[in-house]
Design a protein around this motif. Structure first.
Motif, PDB file in Angstrom:
ATOM      1  N   ILE A 189       0.837  -1.180   0.000  1.00  5.91           N
ATOM      2  CA  ILE A 189       0.000   0.000   0.000  1.00  5.91           C
ATOM      3  C   ILE A 189       0.872   1.229   0.000  1.00  5.91           C
ATOM      4  N   GLY A 190       1.911   1.198   0.806  1.00  2.27           N
ATOM      5  CA  GLY A 190       2.816   2.331   0.830  1.00  2.27           C
ATOM      6  C   GLY A 190       2.250   3.430   1.686  1.00  2.27           C
ATOM      7  N   GLY A 191       2.881   3.695   2.812  1.00  5.38           N
ATOM      8  CA  GLY A 191       2.408   4.749   3.677  1.00  5.38           C
ATOM      9  C   GLY A 191       2.512   6.102   3.042  1.00  5.38           C
ATOM     10  N   PHE A 192       3.106   6.159   1.844  1.00  5.96           N
ATOM     11  CA  PHE A 192       3.285   7.442   1.191  1.00  5.96           C
ATOM     12  C   PHE A 192       1.979   8.178   1.016  1.00  5.96           C
ATOM     13  N   ILE A 193       0.871   7.444   0.854  1.00  6.27           N
ATOM     14  CA  ILE A 193      -0.391   8.109   0.564  1.00  6.27           C
ATOM     15  C   ILE A 193      -0.725   9.071   1.685  1.00  6.27           C
ATOM     16  N   LEU A 194      -0.600   8.572   2.922  1.00  9.09           N
ATOM     17  CA  LEU A 194      -0.924   9.448   4.040  1.00  9.09           C
ATOM     18  C   LEU A 194       0.185  10.449   4.319  1.00  9.09           C
ATOM     19  N   PHE A 195       1.438   9.976   4.255  1.00 11.13           N
ATOM     20  CA  PHE A 195       2.529  10.895   4.543  1.00 11.13           C
ATOM     21  C   PHE A 195       2.565  12.021   3.519  1.00 11.13           C
ATOM     22  N   ARG A 196       2.079  11.719   2.313  1.00  8.66           N
ATOM     23  CA  ARG A 196       2.075  12.713   1.261  1.00  8.66           C
ATOM     24  C   ARG A 196       0.958  13.724   1.471  1.00  8.66           C
ATOM     25  N   LEU A 197      -0.155  13.253   2.043  1.00 11.93           N
ATOM     26  CA  LEU A 197      -1.318  14.124   2.150  1.00 11.93           C
ATOM     27  C   LEU A 197      -1.473  14.750   3.524  1.00 11.93           C
ATOM     28  N   ILE A 198      -0.908  14.087   4.542  1.00 10.16           N
ATOM     29  CA  ILE A 198      -1.105  14.577   5.900  1.00 10.16           C
ATOM     30  C   ILE A 198       0.083  15.439   6.302  1.00 10.16           C
ATOM     31  N   GLY A 199      -0.186  16.394   7.133  1.00  9.68           N
ATOM     32  CA  GLY A 199       0.893  17.229   7.630  1.00  9.68           C
ATOM     33  C   GLY A 199       0.988  18.484   6.804  1.00  9.68           C
ATOM     34  N   PRO A 200       0.176  19.475   7.100  1.00 10.50           N
ATOM     35  CA  PRO A 200       0.125  20.676   6.293  1.00 10.50           C
ATOM     36  C   PRO A 200       1.436  21.428   6.300  1.00 10.50           C
ATOM     37  N   THR A 201       1.796  21.967   5.142  1.00 11.56           N
ATOM     38  CA  THR A 201       2.983  22.795   5.026  1.00 11.56           C
ATOM     39  C   THR A 201       2.632  24.258   5.249  1.00 11.56           C
ATOM     40  N   GLY A 202       1.389  24.505   5.534  1.00 10.14           N
ATOM     41  CA  GLY A 202       0.914  25.848   5.780  1.00 10.14           C
ATOM     42  C   GLY A 202      -0.586  25.840   5.690  1.00 10.14           C
ATOM     43  N   ALA A 203      -1.221  26.911   6.104  1.00  8.62           N
ATOM     44  CA  ALA A 203      -2.678  26.941   6.054  1.00  8.62           C
ATOM     45  C   ALA A 203      -3.155  26.698   4.647  1.00  8.62           C
ATOM     46  N   GLY A 204      -4.057  25.776   4.522  1.00 10.02           N
ATOM     47  CA  GLY A 204      -4.648  25.497   3.219  1.00 10.02           C
ATOM     48  C   GLY A 204      -3.753  24.732   2.296  1.00 10.02           C
ATOM     49  N   SER A 205      -2.758  24.022   2.812  1.00 14.28           N
ATOM     50  CA  SER A 205      -1.873  23.260   1.926  1.00 14.28           C
ATOM     51  C   SER A 205      -1.479  21.964   2.578  1.00 14.28           C
ATOM     52  N   GLN A 216     -13.420  31.780   9.474  1.00  9.29           N
ATOM     53  CA  GLN A 216     -13.337  30.871  10.628  1.00  9.29           C
ATOM     54  C   GLN A 216     -13.319  29.415  10.176  1.00  9.29           C
ATOM     55  N   ILE A 217     -14.165  29.095   9.196  1.00  7.91           N
ATOM     56  CA  ILE A 217     -14.194  27.724   8.670  1.00  7.91           C
ATOM     57  C   ILE A 217     -12.854  27.368   8.052  1.00  7.91           C
ATOM     58  N   GLY A 218     -12.292  28.312   7.298  1.00 10.74           N
ATOM     59  CA  GLY A 218     -10.981  28.069   6.693  1.00 10.74           C
ATOM     60  C   GLY A 218      -9.917  27.793   7.728  1.00 10.74           C
ATOM     61  N   GLN A 219      -9.968  28.514   8.846  1.00  7.14           N
ATOM     62  CA  GLN A 219      -8.999  28.288   9.921  1.00  7.14           C
ATOM     63  C   GLN A 219      -9.228  26.948  10.597  1.00  7.14           C
ATOM     64  N   ASP A 220     -10.507  26.606  10.827  1.00  7.43           N
ATOM     65  CA  ASP A 220     -10.828  25.319  11.464  1.00  7.43           C
ATOM     66  C   ASP A 220     -10.301  24.146  10.648  1.00  7.43           C
ATOM     67  N   LEU A 221     -10.472  24.245   9.351  1.00  5.13           N
ATOM     68  CA  LEU A 221     -10.169  23.112   8.471  1.00  5.13           C
ATOM     69  C   LEU A 221      -8.826  23.237   7.768  1.00  5.13           C
ATOM     70  N   ALA A 222      -8.131  24.347   7.971  1.00  5.29           N
ATOM     71  CA  ALA A 222      -6.844  24.592   7.309  1.00  5.29           C
ATOM     72  C   ALA A 222      -6.983  24.499   5.797  1.00  5.29           C
ATOM     73  N   VAL A 223      -7.987  25.209   5.255  1.00  7.57           N
ATOM     74  CA  VAL A 223      -8.183  25.245   3.809  1.00  7.57           C
ATOM     75  C   VAL A 223      -8.104  26.685   3.319  1.00  7.57           C
ATOM     76  N   SER A 224      -7.747  26.820   2.057  1.00  5.27           N
ATOM     77  CA  SER A 224      -7.693  28.143   1.431  1.00  5.27           C
ATOM     78  C   SER A 224      -8.938  28.445   0.612  1.00  5.27           C
ATOM     79  N   TYR A 225      -9.693  27.393   0.277  1.00  2.00           N
ATOM     80  CA  TYR A 225     -10.860  27.588  -0.581  1.00  2.00           C
ATOM     81  C   TYR A 225     -12.036  26.794  -0.029  1.00  2.00           C
ATOM     82  N   VAL A 226     -13.235  27.346  -0.231  1.00  3.17           N
ATOM     83  CA  VAL A 226     -14.447  26.589   0.072  1.00  3.17           C
ATOM     84  C   VAL A 226     -15.361  26.664  -1.138  1.00  3.17           C
ATOM     85  N   LEU A 227     -16.098  25.584  -1.338  1.00  6.27           N
ATOM     86  CA  LEU A 227     -17.151  25.564  -2.346  1.00  6.27           C
ATOM     87  C   LEU A 227     -18.466  25.444  -1.600  1.00  6.27           C
TER      88      LEU A 227
END
Length: 879
Positions: A311-327, A388-399
């Protein structure tokens, strides 16, 4: 054979000639009876009178017809026209690997290789050897899915050998040494040919070369091909090793099974992804069955370091751990907020369903990180600002969006107005109203998802573009039923919602039998019904399997279908390795799939790998930070590991996020009792839940309260709780305990012998009836063992307790197995077999379970063991 284009043969109208080769001429035709396009393959002119060739041609049909695999061209029928046999087969729209030209990426070539290898494994398992694997016999259809063609040289084991031993049937450049020398040909010969093809796909040239056939044969028999790494520096050494082993001169030195090639290629493919090579696998491969790649709301699992499984843990290691808000890992991060329904409450399902489908489609894009639905749904009808939602979820965009309805009946129109907003300054990046009559509403979610990707400047690979643009169904009524079912399955785990969802999904597939996503969700509902003990029949299991298989046959590239098959293996069969492979495939197809990540973590917990599962759940909650349920799952894992500070943090987070949900309060109360032994603190936690929870009389709250009261000697309070409970049993996935069985034990502690006996008898009637109806249910046998022990039926008690452990041992089930062992230990105590009981308790304290030293000291069930030297040492040293 004269031209037959335009003619109708039987019920096949000939449309055009597709091609001609040594073993047949192929026409495209319309099946007038089933209204589908097919291919007809006839013997070439002049060969129909040649009996050996005719026999070989028919052998091809018989061999290929028994194969049913997404990466093998399907044979529908064998017919004859004017004495000339022909095969009716699947018409594959696409190009051969030979005609398609260079393959763009290493990952794409690897994905193709996996599909071919899995197709060969399927054929070899049926005793069929292809004997002519080459680029001209591998088609890639318009969905980027491989189809292995032309089993015209296949040979069934034990069938008549139709070619001379010395005949070099096949294309020399791909032939194995033993095939050239006229020796025995078996599955390993196909593996050699596959090695040649892999070499060609990775490097653009064949491994063995010669100016004429004799020179080519000499090269195959005597020379080693140049290392692929020397021809293309970016090729991983592991790929070079796999290909070189496939090309060994001696069959015994090669891979012995094509499935082994597929598994090793799959490991490499995931490593390529984790290395961030900037390439993405071709969609459409399934390493379990060689099909283009194939989860869902309720499947709890996560993807982490499954190196041995590929499976490769890369999937999570690649996606988890934000490099900054919204990323996440440099990706743009988006939350799809629940679309607001501006129609009647009865139309709420449509807004929820379309939100779910848009989220799912965007989650399949490699260049975008999408917050899980369970976190985004926390903001339904919220008063929080987008910032506030962006801060809660660490996202830069909402739809976000609205759904408005106009008209009625056949003239009903739906208007969906989405808005893509940058949360930093709350500016609108894109908005466009989409309007359709209800019959065309199935198109809306794909159009909206595509526009969002474009507005965010997400670079789409062609497979991703195809996935975004694909319609789930073209039947509006089927789609409406599907959305209703999605809303129900997202709402609760209750039997009523499951059964209603089942009916909606059945109607959807009745209206559109080709609706792959509906078949996949129907399979998951069947599996969940079985898992939750709402229906434990063999028929339910079979329905889950058949619906998942149907979904995969219809659309092997659908991640939801892989998930459905994984849930079937997990919930219905406890076949954890097979389940993990399916979830792996779903993640390979749709990396931003939190439910699939969670599923892997949950399966590992069932395997007894609690430390790994805890690490995975930590990553899951990082990706889905607003899900109280996920934090509860993490806390349960830590509780079993007896890591109480970590469990406490997770439980408090679950309570913060889901303050009206009773489960976290019950978990907190039981944790405090097992950790500190302080019944007063435990009871205070439970009372907090009773004040805040809308379901304070929930069965798990009652169970926790009874446990605390009994440990504290408050027997009358425990009996009152059981009397107030609105059910006559505590029926959980982990255990089945009649209320009368609990009452009997409490009466025993109170020395009320007559009441004790009557309660045991009452519980016995319920348990015996249930165990007769469901003899496979280990929970019933474990409880019946305790009940028989209370009635003084020692032999019956031990028999039932042992049977429960045999049915679900700890080695097979790391979560539920310890409950069966604990019930057997209690049974042994009650019948006076103290050494046997202590032996089991020693085992339980050595593995993740609910037992602790404090709980053994507090629970009066173990009082007869006090003073036993082994027991005292065990309690003194227990965590």
């Amino acid at each position: 054979m004269t031209s037959i284009i335009g003619q109708t043969i039987d019920h096949y109208k000939i449309l055009e000639k597709l091609g001609e080769g040594g073993m047949g001429v192929v026409y495209k035709a319309e099946d007038l009876r089933l209204t589908r396009t097919v291919a007809l393959k006839f013997l070439p002119q002049g060969l129909d009178a040649n009996e050996p060739e005719r026999a070989r041609f028919l052998q091809e049909a018989r061999a290929a017809a028994i194969l049913n695999h997404p990466n093998i061209c399907t044979i529908h029928d064998i017919q004859e026209h004017e004495g000339q046999p022909f095969i009716v087969m699947e018409c594959v729209e696409g190009k051969t690997l030979h005609d398609a030209g260079p393959i763009n990426t290493i990952q794409q070539a690897t994905a193709y290789g996996i599909q071919i290898a899995e197709a060969l494994q399927e054929a070899h398992a049926k005793g069929i050897v292809h004997r002519d694997i080459k680029s001209e016999n591998i088609m890639v259809n318009t969905k980027n899915q491989v189809k292995v063609m032309d089993f015209g040289l296949a040979k069934l084991k034990g069938s008549l050998k139709l070619t001379k031993t010395s005949s070099t049937v096949g294309t020399v450049a791909y032939m194995a040494p033993e095939q050239i020398q006229g020796g025995d040909v078996d599955a390993r010969s196909d593996i050699f040919s596959l090695g040649c093809l892999l070499y060609q796909m990775f490097t653009g040239q064949l491994p063995f070369r010669g100016e004429h056939e004799a020179a080519m044969m000499y090269s195959i028999l005597n020379e080693q091909p140049p290392p692929m790494t020397g021809l293309r520096p970016d090729i991983p050494a592991e790929l070079d090793r796999i290909v070189r082993r496939s090309l060994e001169k001696i069959p015994g030195d090669r891979y012995q099974h094509a499935g082994d090639v597929a598994r090793e290629l799959h490991d490499v493919l995931h490593h390529l992804g984790s290395a961030g090579a900037g390439e993405n696998p071709a969609p459409g491969y399934d390493s379990r069955a060689g099909r283009p790649i194939r989860m869902s709301r309720r499947v709890w699992m996560g993807a982490a370091a499954l190196v041995v499984l590929g499976i490769g843990g890369f999937i999570l290691f690649r996606l988890i751990g934000p490099t900054g808000a919204g990323s996440f890992g440099g990706k743009k991060m988006l939350a799809v907020l629940p679309f607001e329904n501006l129609g009647s409450p009865e139309q709420e399902y449509f807004a929820d369903g379309i939100t779910d489908e848009i989220t799912s489609r965007l989650s399949g894009l490699s260049g975008l990180g999408v917050i899980a639905r369970s976190s985004a749904m926390q903001y339904k009808k919220t008063t929080k600002s987008l910032k506030q939602i962006g801060q809660d979820l660490a996202v830069s965009y909402v739809l976000q969006g609205t759904v408005r309805w106009e008209g009625s009946g056949a003239e009903t129109r739906v208007r969906v107005t989405p808005q893509l907003i940058a949360v930093g300054d709350e500016t609108q990046i894109w908005s466009e109203p989409f309007e359709s009559v209800l019959s065309g509403a199935f198109k809306l979610q794909k159009e909206i998802a595509g526009n969002v990707a474009s507005a965010l400047n997400i670079t789409l690979l062609q497979p991703e573009r195809n996935s975004l643009e694909a319609a789930l169904t073209t039947n509006s009524e089927a789609y409406d039923n599907y959305l209703r079912a999605v809303s129900l399955t997202n709402r609760s785990f209750g039997e009523k919602d499951f059964r209603m969802a089942e009916q909606f999904l059945k109607k959807a597939v009745d209206l559109d039998s080709l609706f792959a996503a509906a078949h996949a969700r129907l399979s998951t509902v069947h599996s969940d019904m079985y898992w939750e003990y709402y229906d434990r029949t063999d028929q339910r299991v079979q329905q889950a399997k058949e619906a998942a298989e149907r979904a995969l046959r219809l659309n092997p590239t659908l991640a939801l279908a892989h998930v459905a098959m994984g849930v079937y293996y997990y919930h219905c069969r406890l076949e954890y390795e097979n389940a993990l492979k399916e979830f792996e495939l779903a993640l390979a197809l749709q990396p931003n799939y939190p439910a699939a990540w969670l599923s892997v973590a949950a399966v590992k917990r069932r395997q007894g790998k609690f430390e790994e599962a805890a690490e995975d759940f930590e990553k899951v909650v990082a990706a889905d930070p607003r899900s109280g349920g996920f934090f509860a799952e993490l806390s349960i894992t830590y509780l079993k590991l007896r890591k109480f500070p970590e469990a406490a943090r997770s439980i408090e987070k679950a309570i913060e996020l889901s303050p009206e949900w009773p489960e976290p309060y019950a978990l907190k109360a039981l944790m405090l009792l097992r950790w500190t032994g302080d019944a007063a603190r435990a009871r205070a936690a439970l009372e907090e839940g009773a004040r805040k929870s809308i379901r304070s009389q929930d069965v798990i709250m009652t169970y926790a309260g009874v446990t605390i009261d009994v440990a504290d000697g408050h027997y009358e309070d425990a009996l009152r709780r059981l009397t107030r409970m609105d059910r006559d049993r505590i029926d959980r996935q982990e255990f089945f305990i009649p209320a009368d069985l609990l009452k009997a034990r409490i009466y025993g502690y109170m020395k009320q012998t007559q009441r004790e006996r009557l309660a045991y008898e009452s519980a016995r009637v319920m348990l015996e009836k249930a165990s007769r109806e469901h003899p496979e249910d280990s929970r019933l046998h474990g409880a019946l063992g305790v009940d028989y022990a209370g009635l003084g039926r020692k032999d019956d008690a031990v028999r039932e307790g042992r049977l429960a452990v045999e049915q679900l041992p700890i080695a097979r089930e790391g979560v539920r197995g310890p409950y069966r062992a604990e019930e057997l230990a209690l049974t042994y105590v009650m019948v006076g077999e103290y050494d046997e009981a202590v032996t089991i308790l020693e085992q339980l304290l050595s593995v993740p379970s609910d037992l602790t030293g404090r709980s053994l000291r507090l629970d009066p069930a173990w009082a007869p063991l006090r003073g036993n030297p082994r027991f005292e040492r065990l309690v003194a040293n227990a965590p």
